[in-house]
Design an enzyme around this catalytic site. Sequence first.
Site, PDB file in Angstrom:
ATOM      1  CB  SER A 109      -1.128   0.102   1.245  1.00  0.00           C
ATOM      2  OG  SER A 109      -1.914   0.998   1.000  1.00  0.00           O
ATOM      3  CD  GLU A 211      -2.608  -2.383  -4.029  1.00  0.00           C
ATOM      4  OE1 GLU A 211      -4.130  -2.804  -3.665  1.00  0.00           O
ATOM      5  OE2 GLU A 211      -2.148  -1.663  -3.480  1.00  0.00           O
ATOM      6  CG  HIS A 284      -5.514  -2.580  -0.164  1.00  0.00           C
ATOM      7  ND1 HIS A 284      -4.773  -1.899  -1.177  1.00  0.00           N
ATOM      8  CD2 HIS A 284      -5.111  -1.667   0.946  1.00  0.00           C
ATOM      9  CE1 HIS A 284      -3.942  -1.176  -0.872  1.00  0.00           C
ATOM     10  NE2 HIS A 284      -4.155  -0.804   0.632  1.00  0.00           N
TER      11      HIS A 284
END
Length: 310
Positions: A109, A211, A284
Amino acid sequence: MRIPKSLKKGDTIGLIGASSPTPPENLQKAIEAVENLGFNVVVGETCSARHGYLAGLDELRAREVNEMFGNPNIDGIFCIRGGYGAHRIVPLLDLELIKANPKVFAGYSDVTALHIVFNQLCDFVTFHSPMPSTEFIKPGMDEYTWNSFIDQVTDTEGKDYLLENAEGTEVNTLVAGEATGQIVGGNLTLVTASLGTPYEIDTKGKILFLEDIDEYERSVDRMLTQLKLAGKLDDAAGILLGAWTNCNPANPEKPEQSLRLQTIFEEIIAPTGTPALMDVTCGHVLPTLTLPLGKTVTFNTETKKIKVLG
């Protein structure tokens, strides 16, 4: 590209907060989750620090990263969570020190900002992985995700292997072809934020993984368009698309005012002709893969197999 030494039971892990603060109620559970893997834990000050929406001041977070890499008693470094703030500390990092002391470095992330720098400027493999105060302590943390993580960080070198989706999920073809290159990237927002900086992602001849989470479809469109205009999609040897969690229309009650992610991918990525697979179990989401960023991978859209080359 150097491969850090494999972790083993009894090794010491440094836990750091490079981004947002860790909820106090999650800290002890996160520590215990890492200890349950057989590791000793050194808890960084940033794991309990707070400066607004950051895990302490930039200087503290950067100093702690430097100290963890420079400390010979620390065998690996796990980012305790993501959130926001990692790219603020990049100019404060001692990249020569870090380059001289490659270690297993894991997170994802917001941690994408650090992966890009460590891969490109410090020349070692890092791991896009679940994190201790988020996935590690979730009731839904599954065997596939645990095994993928443990296998990657405890056996870092020396063999070819497949990156296989979780059972019941299928990798799909977006653009036909085959590609080989170092896998780079991570979170789309952070990859895009690197553009125009001294730490801009280099995708030339590489496999770009992307992503994201909690972005409206038009935001995904905007960021992919920016990457395309910057030449990053055309430069890549191949593209892998992971999970797009809660990336929904801004006005779900008016579907005619939105575009599906599939349509966005077909209109922005497909015309580049860069071979691309989508629906890779990574991001995620649980279950999720751990990816060895910086290692060379190869894929073929006919077989839909993604192989890491040892």
